[in-house]
Write an enzyme that holds these catalytic residues in place. Structure first.
Site, PDB file in Angstrom:
ATOM      1  N   GLU A   1       0.826  -1.207   0.000  1.00 41.30           N
ATOM      2  CA  GLU A   1       0.000   0.000   0.000  1.00 41.30           C
ATOM      3  C   GLU A   1       0.864   1.263   0.000  1.00 41.30           C
ATOM      4  O   GLU A   1       1.463   1.615   1.018  1.00 41.30           O
ATOM      5  CB  GLU A   1      -0.932   0.030   1.207  1.00 41.30           C
ATOM      6  CG  GLU A   1      -1.853   1.241   1.199  1.00 41.30           C
ATOM      7  CD  GLU A   1      -2.849   1.253   2.334  1.00 41.30           C
ATOM      8  OE1 GLU A   1      -3.804   2.037   2.264  1.00 41.30           O
ATOM      9  OE2 GLU A   1      -2.663   0.474   3.300  1.00 41.30           O
TER      10      GLU A   1
ATOM     11  N   GLU B   1     -12.132   1.966   3.492  1.00 33.06           N
ATOM     12  CA  GLU B   1     -11.212   2.324   4.575  1.00 33.06           C
ATOM     13  C   GLU B   1     -11.236   3.838   4.799  1.00 33.06           C
ATOM     14  O   GLU B   1     -10.360   4.582   4.355  1.00 33.06           O
ATOM     15  CB  GLU B   1      -9.790   1.850   4.266  1.00 33.06           C
ATOM     16  CG  GLU B   1      -8.915   1.896   5.513  1.00 33.06           C
ATOM     17  CD  GLU B   1      -7.455   1.604   5.231  1.00 33.06           C
ATOM     18  OE1 GLU B   1      -6.781   1.124   6.145  1.00 33.06           O
ATOM     19  OE2 GLU B   1      -6.991   1.882   4.116  1.00 33.06           O
TER      20      GLU B   1
END
Length: 328
Positions: A202, A299
């Site tokens: 990420e 998220e």
């Protein structure tokens, strides 16, 4: 378990959502649906959106299993839990069992994330100590972390786990840092390959997470190509990438063969879609045309507090879900 009032409220709200969908279908205009029209009848989303823990704590209560059941009732077919490694093994198993029973998929959990030390880039366990370089110790630690992640994934049914490869190492040129990151990820990928678990790297933005080594999709793409493993791919969090580089659709297209997972949140604020500047309708349309059937993780936070804010969250996802048109 939820009390009677919460159950009644949940049932009424579900009826409202379904009634809205049926009304649109009857009028001949576009309506929400999954890949088959039959699934649209139960309110399932077309795209595989994954709410996060506590997104429905006011509507469903604090029990995570009740939250998952509620998410399913609202049409979600996936779930995320970054903190899964912090849960007891019995709870991990219970979550996995429930998701399987409901036909939902488990999204990512964070298998390893370091925001302070150049673990990957410099093989250093302590960014204050230049003498702390120890490749063998770092390799052993990361290997153990991935072995634990594999066991967690078996219990909860996860196919992906998030990796944040630490901070930059200012004592080394970026090329040597990249070499170190690739070597360490290769060790970890070897562990994952045996089970089929996929690490997703990420890239993070510099505002929320200054000094992280991995910040751009192009950088993650290069690293994945160098690691060259089916167990090392990209998590493209569009919230982070809007801040770092923008050009979201083109960057996804350029790195598409290495992207395994998507997360979203609007900019600024990192709240639900529709609260900021990102055109998530266009992005979902593009993803659908690409044939993307993977998870899209929610998220982010919620703009408004309480029950109303959680209802707004559901409607925000309804508003960006891909639609199909009927004729009549």
């Amino acid at each position: 378990m939820m009390n009677k009032n919460v159950q009644i409220s949940r049932r009424n709200f579900t009826k409202g959502v379904l009634a809205s969908s049926f009304g649109l279908a009857a009028s001949g205009v576009s309506f929400q649906a999954t890949s088959t029209e039959k699934k649209s009848e139960n309110g399932a989303f077309t795209m595989k959106f994954a709410p996060h823990v506590n997104h429905f704590k006011n509507l469903a209560g604090n029990n995570i299993l009740d939250q998952i059941r509620y998410a399913h009732d609202m049409g979600f077919r996936a779930w995320e839990d970054n903190r899964m490694p912090n849960r007891f093994e019995k709870e991990q198993q219970a979550i996995g069992d429930l998701l399987a029973k409901l036909g939902m998929e488990m999204g990512v959990f964070v298998a390893y994330g370091d925001f302070k030390n150049p673990i990957f880039a410099g093989n250093r366990l302590d960014h204050f100590d230049k003498r702390s370089v120890d490749k063998k110790q770092v390799k052993a630690m990361l290997t153990k972390k991935m072995e634990q992640a594999v066991e967690i994934s078996k219990r909860c049914g996860a196919k992906w786990c998030t990796i944040v490869p630490g901070t930059i190492d200012l004592t080394l040129p970026v090329e040597y840092q990249t070499k170190n990151v690739v070597e360490n990820l290769s060790y970890m990928a070897e562990v994952c390959e045996k089970s089929g678990l996929v690490m997703v790297l990420e890239p993070l933005n510099y505002q929320n997470h200054p000094n992280c080594f991995l910040t751009r999709i192009s950088q993650a793409y290069e690293i994945c190509k160098m690691v060259d493993s089916a167990s090392c791919k990209i998590l493209d969090d569009l919230y982070h990438q809007q801040i770092t580089e923008g050009n979201l659709i083109q960057n996804m297209a350029d790195a598409w063969d290495e992207i395994a997972y998507i997360q979203i949140g609007d900019v600024p604020g990192r709240k639900e879609p529709g609260t900021g500047e990102i055109n998530y309708n266009n992005i979902m349309t593009w993803l659908h045309k690409q044939g993307y059937n993977g998870i899209i993780g929610a998220e982010h936070g919620i703009k408004n507090k309480g029950v109303d804010g959680e209802k707004d969250l559901i409607q925000a996802y309804r508003s960006i879900d891909v639609t199909i048109k009927t004729h009549g």
